[in-house]
Design a protein around this motif. Structure first.
Motif, PDB file in Angstrom:
ATOM      1  N   PRO A   1       0.828  -1.205   0.000  1.00  0.00           N
ATOM      2  CA  PRO A   1       0.000   0.000   0.000  1.00  0.00           C
ATOM      3  C   PRO A   1       0.865   1.259   0.000  1.00  0.00           C
TER       4      PRO A   1
ATOM      5  N   LEU B   1       1.285   4.659   1.938  1.00  0.00           N
ATOM      6  CA  LEU B   1       0.906   5.199   3.238  1.00  0.00           C
ATOM      7  C   LEU B   1       1.157   6.703   3.286  1.00  0.00           C
TER       8      LEU B   1
ATOM      9  N   MET C   1       3.584  -5.900   3.265  1.00  0.00           N
ATOM     10  CA  MET C   1       2.717  -5.549   4.389  1.00  0.00           C
ATOM     11  C   MET C   1       1.879  -6.722   4.864  1.00  0.00           C
TER      12      MET C   1
ATOM     13  N   GLY D   1       6.134  -5.426   8.493  1.00  0.00           N
ATOM     14  CA  GLY D   1       5.351  -4.462   7.734  1.00  0.00           C
ATOM     15  C   GLY D   1       3.913  -4.393   8.185  1.00  0.00           C
ATOM     16  N   ASN D   2       3.313  -5.550   8.462  1.00  0.00           N
ATOM     17  CA  ASN D   2       1.917  -5.553   8.896  1.00  0.00           C
ATOM     18  C   ASN D   2       1.754  -4.892  10.254  1.00  0.00           C
TER      19      ASN D   2
ATOM     20  N   LEU E   1       1.903  -1.149   9.690  1.00  0.00           N
ATOM     21  CA  LEU E   1       0.639  -0.681   9.122  1.00  0.00           C
ATOM     22  C   LEU E   1      -0.432  -0.544  10.198  1.00  0.00           C
ATOM     23  N   LYS E   2      -0.584  -1.579  11.034  1.00  0.00           N
ATOM     24  CA  LYS E   2      -1.608  -1.538  12.084  1.00  0.00           C
ATOM     25  C   LYS E   2      -1.300  -0.450  13.114  1.00  0.00           C
TER      26      LYS E   2
ATOM     27  N   GLU F   1      -2.325   2.875  11.523  1.00  0.00           N
ATOM     28  CA  GLU F   1      -3.792   2.950  11.526  1.00  0.00           C
ATOM     29  C   GLU F   1      -4.311   3.294  12.925  1.00  0.00           C
TER      30      GLU F   1
ATOM     31  N   TYR G   1      -4.971   6.684   4.056  1.00  0.00           N
ATOM     32  CA  TYR G   1      -4.202   6.101   2.962  1.00  0.00           C
ATOM     33  C   TYR G   1      -5.076   5.556   1.836  1.00  0.00           C
TER      34      TYR G   1
ATOM     35  N   ALA H   1      -3.854  -1.601  -1.938  1.00  0.00           N
ATOM     36  CA  ALA H   1      -2.519  -2.191  -1.863  1.00  0.00           C
ATOM     37  C   ALA H   1      -2.331  -3.098  -3.070  1.00  0.00           C
TER      38      ALA H   1
ATOM     39  N   HIS I   1      -9.049  -1.669   0.901  1.00  0.00           N
ATOM     40  CA  HIS I   1      -9.268  -1.902   2.327  1.00  0.00           C
ATOM     41  C   HIS I   1     -10.638  -2.514   2.554  1.00  0.00           C
TER      42      HIS I   1
END
Length: 331
Positions: free
Chosen positions: A124, A126, A139, A226-227, A230-231, A234, A274, A280, A293
């Motif tokens: 994605p 960001l 991610m 990466g995940n 991302l979280k 967010e 994002y 993504a 998403h």
């Protein structure tokens, strides 16, 4: 150009997907859309359109479904049929807001991985403070990674940033716990050397605290890390908005100040969203697949379709394949 869209994927399907498709058709007169899903539910909302084809599907993949099993067993699911359309050349790219794991499985087992790519990556774009954004991969498509995978991610991300985001010589950074060359674990230390040899503008290690300040145009890491990043982004953005709302609403003066600052806060919220950049991309497949998403609204779906259109128009998959192939020749 034809874009295949899964109408039944996501928390707000099919309503948000249908509205996003209508917005995309209005904004991009050069595209046609093949919309896969429950014909009755779709056509009651969208009506007729000369550049839209609705393909009825009797099944859908739910968020709680086991991804690989669902893709293999639900042959008439909207996501599966969408991916088959891309594989068969009926469509140039595909979009879904559905089950991430199932879309990844659809990409691998139906669309297919391009030659030379070891593992596809989920990427994605960001937000950054200045609004320019940065691409980050992987991610979450692969929890584990080897150094050569990160080098391939660097190439895929660089090609995308240049061809789709129009960034000349995009800066590629390796996410690490420090900026020094010898920092990190064995994965990042070895990946540092490999990315340095890749045909990208490698700027070295970057730290997580600098990501939103735009330290790099492309940031490379393994899917597990990466995940989590991302979280965290967010959750932090949502938490900040909630705390600001509480602060403004706690007193009469705060309510007045909040009313005066309403437009500025709206601009801040949009900058940190994002989904404004699209979905993504699943990089490393033979054709573009975009993961919107799960909670996408109509605007996010429209932007994901825009992203798919741009990737297909610029043959991003082909350019990634060519670059990865050249890397293999020099090994």
């Amino acid at each position: 150009m034809i874009i295949a869209v899964d109408a039944m994927g996501g928390d707000n399907a099919p309503d948000a997907v249908v509205d996003g498709v209508k917005a995309a058709l209005a904004e991009f007169p050069d595209i046609r859309i093949r919309l896969y899903g429950d014909r009755e539910a779709i056509e009651s909302q969208i009506g007729g359109h000369e550049r839209l084809s609705v393909i009825h599907c009797s099944e859908k993949i739910d968020s709680e479904d086991e991804p690989v099993r669902a893709v293999r067993r639900k042959k008439d699911a909207s996501m599966v049929r969408m991916a088959q359309s891309v594989r068969d050349g009926e469509s140039d790219a595909g979009v879904s807001a559905g089950n991430t794991g199932a879309l990844m499985a659809s990409g691998l087992f139906i669309v297919g991985r391009m030659d030379g790519v070891d593992r596809p990556a989920l990427a994605p774009t960001l937000p950054t403070v200045d609004g320019s954004g940065f691409l980050m991969l992987d991610m979450g498509a692969n929890a584990d990674a080897k150094p050569q995978h990160l080098a391939q991610y660097a190439v895929m991300g660089s090609v995308y940033a240049e061809q789709v985001r129009n960034i000349r010589s995009p800066r590629v950074g390796l996410l690490n716990i420090g900026t020094e060359e010898n920092k990190g674990n064995e994965l990042t230390k070895e990946a540092f050397g490999l990315i340095g040899q890749a045909p990208v503008n490698f700027i070295g290690n970057v730290e997580a605290r600098d990501l939103l300040n735009g330290v790099a145009d492309v940031v490379v890491t393994d899917g597990f890390t990466g995940n989590m990043v991302l979280k965290t982004i967010e959750g932090t953005a949502q938490g900040l908005m909630h705390m600001m709302k509480e602060a403004f609403m706690s007193t009469a003066k705060g309510k007045i100040a909040g009313l005066l600052a309403k437009d500025n806060l709206g601009g801040f919220k949009k900058k940190m969203d994002y989904t404004e950049y699209g979905g993504a991309g699943l990089f490393g497949l033979k054709a573009p697949l975009i993961k919107a998403h799960g909670s996408s609204n109509a605007n996010a779906i429209k932007n994901a379709i825009r992203q798919a259109r741009t990737m297909a128009e610029n043959d991003v998959a082909g350019r990634i394949g060519e670059t990865i192939g050249r890397m293999g020749e020099h090994e």
